[in-house]
Design a protein around this motif. Structure first.
Motif, PDB file in Angstrom:
ATOM      1  N   UNK A  35       0.907  -1.348   0.170  1.00 28.97           N
ATOM      2  CA  UNK A  35       0.111   0.041   0.119  1.00 28.97           C
ATOM      3  C   UNK A  35       0.908   1.114   0.074  1.00 28.97           C
ATOM      4  N   UNK A  36       2.088   1.031   0.738  1.00 29.50           N
ATOM      5  CA  UNK A  36       2.816   2.357   1.011  1.00 29.50           C
ATOM      6  C   UNK A  36       3.627   2.637  -0.139  1.00 29.50           C
ATOM      7  N   UNK A  37       3.625   1.789  -1.018  1.00 31.22           N
ATOM      8  CA  UNK A  37       4.593   1.882  -2.281  1.00 31.22           C
ATOM      9  C   UNK A  37       3.816   1.924  -3.503  1.00 31.22           C
ATOM     10  N   UNK A  38       2.646   2.548  -3.383  1.00 27.67           N
ATOM     11  CA  UNK A  38       1.590   2.264  -4.478  1.00 27.67           C
ATOM     12  C   UNK A  38       1.078   3.815  -4.605  1.00 27.67           C
ATOM     13  N   UNK A  39       0.161   3.779  -5.737  1.00 28.20           N
ATOM     14  CA  UNK A  39      -0.418   5.151  -5.840  1.00 28.20           C
ATOM     15  C   UNK A  39      -1.428   5.891  -4.619  1.00 28.20           C
ATOM     16  N   UNK A  40      -1.780   5.006  -3.875  1.00 30.06           N
ATOM     17  CA  UNK A  40      -2.912   5.535  -2.806  1.00 30.06           C
ATOM     18  C   UNK A  40      -2.007   5.681  -1.504  1.00 30.06           C
ATOM     19  N   UNK A  41      -0.851   5.571  -1.759  1.00 32.27           N
ATOM     20  CA  UNK A  41      -0.115   6.056  -0.612  1.00 32.27           C
ATOM     21  C   UNK A  41      -0.341   7.689  -0.211  1.00 32.27           C
ATOM     22  N   UNK A  42      -0.206   7.860   1.131  1.00 25.92           N
ATOM     23  CA  UNK A  42      -0.493   8.970   1.578  1.00 25.92           C
ATOM     24  C   UNK A  42       0.259   9.300   2.974  1.00 25.92           C
ATOM     25  N   UNK A  43       0.643  10.560   3.283  1.00 26.16           N
ATOM     26  CA  UNK A  43       1.265  10.832   4.558  1.00 26.16           C
ATOM     27  C   UNK A  43       0.508  10.261   5.879  1.00 26.16           C
ATOM     28  N   UNK A  44      -1.014  10.272   5.693  1.00 27.18           N
ATOM     29  CA  UNK A  44      -1.901   9.972   6.782  1.00 27.18           C
ATOM     30  C   UNK A  44      -1.772   8.251   6.636  1.00 27.18           C
ATOM     31  N   UNK A  45      -1.638   7.779   5.727  1.00 24.23           N
ATOM     32  CA  UNK A  45      -1.798   6.206   5.717  1.00 24.23           C
ATOM     33  C   UNK A  45      -0.634   5.669   6.403  1.00 24.23           C
ATOM     34  N   UNK A  46       0.613   6.356   5.906  1.00 24.47           N
ATOM     35  CA  UNK A  46       2.048   6.033   6.097  1.00 24.47           C
ATOM     36  C   UNK A  46       1.960   6.006   7.875  1.00 24.47           C
ATOM     37  N   UNK A  47       1.398   7.098   8.235  1.00 20.65           N
ATOM     38  CA  UNK A  47       1.664   7.520   9.797  1.00 20.65           C
ATOM     39  C   UNK A  47       0.886   6.287  10.443  1.00 20.65           C
ATOM     40  N   UNK A  48      -0.487   6.160  10.087  1.00 20.35           N
ATOM     41  CA  UNK A  48      -1.159   5.062  11.016  1.00 20.35           C
ATOM     42  C   UNK A  48      -0.756   3.653  10.703  1.00 20.35           C
ATOM     43  N   UNK A  49      -0.240   3.498   9.388  1.00 18.76           N
ATOM     44  CA  UNK A  49       0.336   2.283   9.175  1.00 18.76           C
ATOM     45  C   UNK A  49       1.506   1.787  10.006  1.00 18.76           C
ATOM     46  N   UNK A  50       2.159   2.621  10.797  1.00 21.39           N
ATOM     47  CA  UNK A  50       3.230   2.391  11.355  1.00 21.39           C
ATOM     48  C   UNK A  50       2.678   1.872  12.987  1.00 21.39           C
ATOM     49  N   UNK A  51       1.560   2.351  13.270  1.00 22.95           N
ATOM     50  CA  UNK A  51       0.918   1.928  14.486  1.00 22.95           C
ATOM     51  C   UNK A  51       0.282   0.484  14.123  1.00 22.95           C
ATOM     52  N   UNK A  52      -0.174   0.182  12.950  1.00 20.57           N
ATOM     53  CA  UNK A  52      -0.843  -0.907  12.880  1.00 20.57           C
ATOM     54  C   UNK A  52       0.373  -2.119  12.611  1.00 20.57           C
ATOM     55  N   UNK A  53       1.452  -1.727  11.975  1.00 21.43           N
ATOM     56  CA  UNK A  53       2.409  -2.336  11.757  1.00 21.43           C
ATOM     57  C   UNK A  53       3.064  -3.271  12.878  1.00 21.43           C
ATOM     58  N   UNK A  54       3.234  -2.476  14.106  1.00 25.55           N
ATOM     59  CA  UNK A  54       3.939  -2.697  15.263  1.00 25.55           C
ATOM     60  C   UNK A  54       2.774  -3.273  16.184  1.00 25.55           C
ATOM     61  N   UNK A  55       1.552  -2.793  16.197  1.00 24.54           N
ATOM     62  CA  UNK A  55       0.439  -3.203  17.107  1.00 24.54           C
ATOM     63  C   UNK A  55       0.620  -2.579  18.299  1.00 24.54           C
ATOM     64  N   UNK A  56       1.323  -1.419  18.232  1.00 24.53           N
ATOM     65  CA  UNK A  56       1.459  -0.498  19.500  1.00 24.53           C
ATOM     66  C   UNK A  56       0.702   0.606  19.137  1.00 24.53           C
ATOM     67  N   UNK A  57      -0.178   1.107  20.113  1.00 24.34           N
ATOM     68  CA  UNK A  57      -1.190   2.257  19.691  1.00 24.34           C
ATOM     69  C   UNK A  57      -0.969   3.255  20.980  1.00 24.34           C
ATOM     70  N   UNK A  58       0.058   3.183  21.621  1.00 22.67           N
ATOM     71  CA  UNK A  58       0.388   4.446  22.671  1.00 22.67           C
ATOM     72  C   UNK A  58       1.958   4.506  22.532  1.00 22.67           C
ATOM     73  N   UNK A  59       2.351   5.718  22.909  1.00 17.95           N
ATOM     74  CA  UNK A  59       1.627   7.069  23.027  1.00 17.95           C
ATOM     75  C   UNK A  59       0.807   7.412  21.703  1.00 17.95           C
ATOM     76  N   UNK A  60      -0.585   7.569  22.065  1.00 25.18           N
ATOM     77  CA  UNK A  60      -1.205   8.187  20.767  1.00 25.18           C
ATOM     78  C   UNK A  60      -0.834   9.357  20.206  1.00 25.18           C
ATOM     79  N   UNK A  61      -0.941   9.474  18.853  1.00 23.23           N
ATOM     80  CA  UNK A  61      -0.837  10.595  18.048  1.00 23.23           C
ATOM     81  C   UNK A  61      -2.085  11.660  18.004  1.00 23.23           C
ATOM     82  N   UNK A  62      -3.273  10.797  17.771  1.00 18.46           N
ATOM     83  CA  UNK A  62      -4.468  11.373  17.917  1.00 18.46           C
ATOM     84  C   UNK A  62      -5.601  10.167  18.444  1.00 18.46           C
TER      85      UNK A  62
END
Length: 299
Positions: free
Chosen positions: A206-233
């Motif tokens: 996803x992050x190397x495709x045309x649908x990539x965005x800074x928003x997706x990249x930022x949230x993807x890192x939380x999902x990749x690690x499964x760690x959601x704290x500390x929260x950004x939003x």
């Protein structure tokens, strides 16, 4: 020319980051927070801790970063308002509804207090580095009085939208898109798991495709690690903002079925006890069911 002093009330993730940025930008900074220990890093960096919210009124320039309308009611109108001097400038970065923003501006103006509505787009890291996008609303002269502060916080200078309420409307619209993208990414990750795809493989694709965005990249890192704290939003703030948008839309006779679905999704996250985790935690709602669904799918 920068003003000699500014006070920041509300030292959550964004408020603290903006306060650090202002301090590093040369402002004499006073800070105040309902939980005083959150001010300790700023005090160590040179800020002055106000003894009380009322004491902040002595500063003619105040920036608010509060979580919701109830907090603004309590802090600004419940405690600070009676002590404010005429001519005080309040820069309010709190995410509130357009209707509430207009009401707050009128109430302050009736007492001779100026209000600049400043909606900030970005995350705490961007706030700390002065990389926010800033959109303002309110009286032009008041916004000009806040220019030094706004330029210190913003990446490319701020954009003035016009009358009170418009910056808040834009902020809520941004957060609707953010919420939709976050939920879509979470569902894509869940679907990939059911299909037998590795999470990292899906996210990298996803992050190397045309649908990539800074928003997706930022949230993807939380999902990749499964760690959601500390929260950004925080998830609870996402739910709050979507519900504010829905209320405003309904008052105007506008149906927003996607926003309604998002509000219910994030309400479930909050009900599960994950409201203070990052909004990306919406993925966790699927994680317990993925092994079972995957097994059934493969039979």
């Amino acid at each position: 020319m920068k003003p000699t002093g500014i006070a920041v009330i509300g030292l959550g993730n964004m408020g603290a980051a903006m306060a650090h940025r202002l301090l590093e930008g040369g402002f004499a900074l006073t800070v105040c927070n309902r939980t005083a220990e959150k001010a300790a890093p700023l005090v160590a960096a040179g800020a002055v801790l106000a003894e009380s919210i009322e004491a902040v009124a002595e500063t003619g320039l105040i920036l608010l970063s509060l979580s919701d309308e109830a907090a603004v009611d309590e802090v600004l109108f419940g405690k600070l308002f009676p002590a404010l001097r005429r001519g005080t400038l309040v820069i309010d970065t709190s995410a509130v509804s357009p209707g509430y923003a207009r009401q707050a501006a009128r109430r302050l103006a009736d007492a001779g207090i100026r209000r600049v509505e400043a909606s900030v787009i970005g995350n705490p890291g961007m706030a700390r580095s002065g990389g926010l996008r800033v959109f303002t609303a309110g009286e032009h002269d008041d916004v000009e009085s806040a220019r030094a502060v706004l330029n210190t916080l913003s990446r490319d200078g701020f954009v003035h939208l016009g009358r009170s309420g418009q910056a808040s409307a834009l902020k809520l619209a941004f957060n609707l898109i953010l919420g939709a993208q976050t939920v879509a990414l979470a569902e894509a990750v869940s679907f990939a798991a059911v299909a037998g795809l590795d999470r990292k493989t899906l996210l990298d694709a996803v992050l190397n495709s045309g649908v990539r965005s800074p928003v997706l990249a930022f949230r993807a890192e939380f999902m990749r690690t499964g760690r959601y704290e500390p929260a950004a939003f925080r998830a609870r703030l996402m739910e709050k903002d979507v519900r504010l948008l829905l209320t405003e839309a309904q008052d105007a006779g506008l149906a927003l079925p996607l926003a309604d679905a998002l509000a219910h999704r994030y309400a479930g996250v909050v009900a599960a006890g994950d409201g203070d985790k990052d909004a990306a935690v919406v993925l966790a709602a699927h994680e317990d069911t993925i092994p079972r669904v995957k097994e059934e799918h493969q039979q």
